[in-house]
Design an enzyme around this catalytic site. Structure first.
Site, mmCIF file in Angstrom:
data_model
loop_
_atom_site.group_PDB
_atom_site.id
_atom_site.type_symbol
_atom_site.label_atom_id
_atom_site.label_comp_id
_atom_site.label_asym_id
_atom_site.label_seq_id
_atom_site.Cartn_x
_atom_site.Cartn_y
_atom_site.Cartn_z
ATOM 1 N N ARG A 188 0.808 -1.220 0.000
ATOM 2 C CA ARG A 188 0.000 0.000 0.000
ATOM 3 C C ARG A 188 0.843 1.273 0.000
ATOM 4 O O ARG A 188 0.578 2.204 -0.753
ATOM 5 C CB ARG A 188 -0.968 -0.039 1.164
ATOM 6 C CG ARG A 188 -1.981 -1.160 0.908
ATOM 7 C CD ARG A 188 -3.150 -1.067 1.770
ATOM 8 N NE ARG A 188 -2.837 -1.495 3.112
ATOM 9 C CZ ARG A 188 -3.771 -1.662 4.050
ATOM 10 N NH1 ARG A 188 -5.034 -1.424 3.782
ATOM 11 N NH2 ARG A 188 -3.438 -2.071 5.242
ATOM 12 N N VAL A 189 1.888 1.294 0.838
ATOM 13 C CA VAL A 189 2.751 2.481 0.832
ATOM 14 C C VAL A 189 3.518 2.546 -0.490
ATOM 15 O O VAL A 189 3.583 3.596 -1.137
ATOM 16 C CB VAL A 189 3.746 2.469 2.021
ATOM 17 C CG1 VAL A 189 4.697 3.654 1.928
ATOM 18 C CG2 VAL A 189 3.007 2.479 3.349
ATOM 19 N N ARG B 220 5.092 -1.215 16.850
ATOM 20 C CA ARG B 220 5.986 -1.306 15.700
ATOM 21 C C ARG B 220 7.101 -2.321 15.983
ATOM 22 O O ARG B 220 7.572 -3.008 15.097
ATOM 23 C CB ARG B 220 6.590 0.064 15.385
ATOM 24 C CG ARG B 220 5.556 1.058 14.855
ATOM 25 C CD ARG B 220 6.183 2.423 14.627
ATOM 26 N NE ARG B 220 5.231 3.390 14.089
ATOM 27 C CZ ARG B 220 4.483 4.191 14.828
ATOM 28 N NH1 ARG B 220 4.532 4.123 16.140
ATOM 29 N NH2 ARG B 220 3.662 5.069 14.252
ATOM 30 N N HIS C 267 10.740 6.628 15.774
ATOM 31 C CA HIS C 267 9.377 6.550 15.247
ATOM 32 C C HIS C 267 8.617 5.538 16.093
ATOM 33 O O HIS C 267 8.523 4.378 15.777
ATOM 34 C CB HIS C 267 9.447 6.089 13.788
ATOM 35 C CG HIS C 267 8.117 6.041 13.105
ATOM 36 N ND1 HIS C 267 7.247 7.108 13.089
ATOM 37 C CD2 HIS C 267 7.504 5.054 12.401
ATOM 38 C CE1 HIS C 267 6.164 6.771 12.409
ATOM 39 N NE2 HIS C 267 6.296 5.530 11.987
ATOM 40 N N ASN D 51 8.860 -0.635 9.135
ATOM 41 C CA ASN D 51 8.921 -0.564 10.605
ATOM 42 C C ASN D 51 9.536 -1.816 11.212
ATOM 43 O O ASN D 51 9.451 -2.882 10.613
ATOM 44 C CB ASN D 51 7.496 -0.409 11.158
ATOM 45 C CG ASN D 51 7.079 1.043 11.256
ATOM 46 O OD1 ASN D 51 7.893 1.907 11.539
ATOM 47 N ND2 ASN D 51 5.795 1.290 11.041
HETATM 48 O O1 TXD Z 1 6.465 6.177 8.987
HETATM 49 C C1 TXD Z 1 6.792 5.106 8.542
HETATM 50 N N1 TXD Z 1 8.070 4.799 8.402
HETATM 51 C C2 TXD Z 1 5.770 4.123 8.128
HETATM 52 C C3 TXD Z 1 6.156 2.730 8.052
HETATM 53 C C4 TXD Z 1 4.474 4.515 7.737
HETATM 54 C C5 TXD Z 1 3.607 3.602 7.203
HETATM 55 C C6 TXD Z 1 3.947 2.203 7.026
HETATM 56 N N2 TXD Z 1 5.158 1.824 7.653
HETATM 57 C C7 TXD Z 1 5.674 0.458 7.455
HETATM 58 O O2 TXD Z 1 5.930 0.257 6.064
HETATM 59 C C8 TXD Z 1 4.725 -0.654 7.808
HETATM 60 O O3 TXD Z 1 4.695 -0.878 9.203
HETATM 61 C C9 TXD Z 1 5.328 -1.805 7.037
HETATM 62 O O4 TXD Z 1 6.429 -2.342 7.761
HETATM 63 C C10 TXD Z 1 5.828 -1.140 5.754
HETATM 64 C C11 TXD Z 1 4.910 -1.362 4.552
HETATM 65 O O5 TXD Z 1 3.605 -0.995 4.875
HETATM 66 P P1 TXD Z 1 2.393 -1.280 3.852
HETATM 67 O O6 TXD Z 1 1.160 -0.771 4.497
HETATM 68 O O7 TXD Z 1 2.763 -0.831 2.491
HETATM 69 O O8 TXD Z 1 2.372 -2.885 3.884
HETATM 70 P P2 TXD Z 1 1.817 -3.885 2.749
HETATM 71 O O9 TXD Z 1 0.702 -3.253 2.010
HETATM 72 O O10 TXD Z 1 1.614 -5.187 3.435
HETATM 73 O O11 TXD Z 1 3.050 -4.002 1.749
HETATM 74 C C12 TXD Z 1 4.238 -4.659 2.043
HETATM 75 C C13 TXD Z 1 4.700 -5.322 0.766
HETATM 76 C C14 TXD Z 1 3.786 -6.482 0.305
HETATM 77 O O12 TXD Z 1 3.323 -6.248 -1.016
HETATM 78 C C15 TXD Z 1 4.695 -7.709 0.374
HETATM 79 O O13 TXD Z 1 4.419 -8.680 -0.636
HETATM 80 C C16 TXD Z 1 6.065 -7.064 0.189
HETATM 81 O O14 TXD Z 1 6.006 -5.891 0.974
HETATM 82 N N3 TXD Z 1 7.176 -7.917 0.610
HETATM 83 C C17 TXD Z 1 8.334 -7.983 -0.078
HETATM 84 N N4 TXD Z 1 8.750 -7.353 -1.195
HETATM 85 C C18 TXD Z 1 9.982 -7.644 -1.659
HETATM 86 N N5 TXD Z 1 10.814 -8.512 -1.033
HETATM 87 C C19 TXD Z 1 10.433 -9.158 0.097
HETATM 88 N N6 TXD Z 1 11.264 -10.008 0.698
HETATM 89 C C20 TXD Z 1 9.143 -8.899 0.620
HETATM 90 N N7 TXD Z 1 8.457 -9.361 1.686
HETATM 91 C C21 TXD Z 1 7.258 -8.744 1.673
#
Ligand code: TXD
Length: 320
Positions: free
Chosen positions: A19-20, A95, A182, A127
Site C-alpha cells: 500500500r505504501v 511497531r 518513530h 517498521n
Molecule cells: O512512517 C513510517 N516509516 C511508516 C512505516 C508509515 C507507514 C507504514 N510503515 C511500514 O511500512 C509498515 O509498518 C510496514 O512495515 C511497511 C509497509 O507498509 P504497507 O502498508 O505498504 O504494507 P503492505 O501493504 O503489506 O506491503 C508490504 C509489501 C507487500 O506487497 C509484500 O508482498 C512485500 O512488501 N514484501 C516484499 N517485497 C519484496 N521482497 C520481500 N522479501 C518482501 N516481503 C514482503
C-alpha cells in the site's frame, strides 16, 4: 567519433509494492519526478500495478515509465531506492512487534538493491523504522549520507494536521518538527511549532498542546485501530515523496530524517530522527538544534530503546 549520448532519466526503485509502495509510485510518477520500478516478491502484482498506473498517464498528463518486476536486475542504475517491503502492524501490535520478520526482509532487500544500484541513495520506510534503517545501513555498507529513514516527515505532518484542525487554520500554514524514534517515544517539539511564524504556545494552552502531542505519538495506532487491516499509507507515501523530491530536485530542504549519528546530540552508532538537509547527495548535513534538558533526556531514552532493538535484531540475524 563522439561517444553516444546516454539520456537517462532519474529512476526510483520501490521495494515492496504494497500500500505504501504503490501509492508512492503514483505520487512520484504524477509529480513527474522520476521513472519508477516497483518490485515485490508476489508474482504478477507489481506488474499489474505498473500497467494500471501506466494506463492513467494520458489522463494525469505525465510521461513517466512505471515498471513492475520480481527481479532486481530490472532495478539497475536507480538513483534512489525506497524500501517499504515487510509486514505492517495489526491492531494491538507495536511497531517493535514487527522487528524479527521485517529485519530479514529489509536486510535481504537492501543487499539485493545495492548490488544493482551501487550509486543509489536509500530511504527505508519499513517498521520498526529506526532499527530497519540501521540494519540496511549495515547491510549495504553505505556512507551515512546515502541512507536514511522516513518517519519524522510523517509524524510532523500529523502534528501539523492536529494543530490545524484545533485552530481551524490552513494546514499548509502550520510548520512543526517531530524528532526522535518513530514510536511511542517520538518527540514533537512544541516550542518550534508555528502558524506562519507565530509559536503555537501563543495560540493554544499547555493542556491542549499536550493533547495534540499525545495524539501525534498515537497517530499511527489510531489509524490501525480504525482500519483493522493494516496501517496508514496515503500520508506515509506523501511524506516519502517529499524526501524523494528534495533529493531528485536537489532542493536542500530541512526535514526531520532518521539518520545514522556519529556524536550529534551526544549520540553515537544509532539511527534516530534529527533535522537534516536533503539534496542530490543525500543527507548534506545534520542540524544540531538547541533543545531543553528535558528534550535531550527524552532523545537519549529514545535512542537507548532503538539501540536495544538493534542488538536484539542483530542477535537473531547472526544466529540464523
Ligand atoms: O512512517 C513510517 N516509516 C511508516 C512505516 C508509515 C507507514 C507504514 N510503515 C511500514 O511500512 C509498515 O509498518 C510496514 O512495515 C511497511 C509497509 O507498509 P504497507 O502498508 O505498504 O504494507 P503492505 O501493504 O503489506 O506491503 C508490504 C509489501 C507487500 O506487497 C509484500 O508482498 C512485500 O512488501 N514484501 C516484499 N517485497 C519484496 N521482497 C520481500 N522479501 C518482501 N516481503 C514482503
Amino acid at each position: 567519433s563522439d561517444p553516444p549520448i546516454v539520456c537517462s532519466l532519474p529512476r526510483v526503485t520501490i521495494v515492496g509494492a504494497g500500500r505504501v509502495g504503490s501509492t508512492l509510485a503514483q505520487r512520484i510518477a504524477e509529480k513527474n519526478l522520476a521513472d519508477v520500478v516497483l518490485l515485490d516478491i508476489v508474482e504478477g502484482m507489481p506488474q499489474g500495478l505498473a500497467l494500471d498506473l501506466m494506463e492513467a498517464r494520458g489522463i494525469e498528463l505525465h510521461n513517466r515509465q512505471i515498471i513492475g518486476t520480481n527481479n532486481y536486475i530490472d532495478t539497475s542504475g536507480s538513483q534512489i531506492v525506497v524500501i517499504t517491503a515487510g509486514l505492517p502492524r495489526k491492531p494491538g501490535m507495536s511497531r517493535d512487534d514487527l522487528l524479527l520478520t521485517n529485519a530479514k526482509i529489509v536486510v535481504e532487500a537492501a543487499k539485493n538493491a545495492i548490488a544493482h544500484s551501487p550509486n543509489a541513495i536509500f530511504i527505508v520506510v519499513t517498521n520498526p523504522l529506526d532499527v530497519m534503517t540501521y540494519l540496511a545501513w549495515q547491510a549495504t555498507g553505505l556512507p551515512r549520507h546515502r541512507i536514511m529513514g522516513m518517519a519524522g516527515v510523517l509524524d510532523s505532518a500529523r502534528f501539523e494536521t492536529f494543530i490545524a484542525l484545533e485552530l481551524g487554520v490552513l494546514p499548509a500554514d502550520v510548520k512543526a518538527m517531530v524528532l526522535g524514534s518513530h514510536g511511542d517515544l517520538m518527540m514533537p517539539l512544541s516550542g518550534y511549532a508555528t502558524v506562519n511564524g507565530i509559536p503555537i504556545t501563543e495560540l493554544l494552552d499547555a493542556p491542549t498542546i499536550e493533547r495534540l502531542v499525545q495524539r501525534t505519538r498515537n497517530g499511527g495506532a489510531e489509524i490501525v485501530e480504525l482500519m483493522q487491516t493494516g496501517g496508514a499509507f496515503f500520508a506515509p507515501a506523501s511524506a516519502t515523496s517529499m524526501m524523494v523530491e528534495s533529493i531528485v530536485l536537489n532542493q536542500s530542504r530541512l526535514l526531520p530524517v532518521a539518520a545514522y549519528l556519529q556524536g550529534e546530540y551526544g549520540l553515537e552508532d544509532v539511527v534516530i530522527g534529527v533535522p537534516c538537509r536533503l539534496g542530490c547527495s543525500g543527507i548534506e548535513s545534520v542540524l544540531e538544534l538547541t533543545l531543553t534538558d528535558e528534550e535531550i533526556a527524552a532523545l537519549k531514552v529514545s535512542a537507548q530503546s532503538v539501540r536495544k532493538n538493534i542488538d536484539q535484531a542483530q542477535k537473531i540475524l547472526t544466529t540464523k
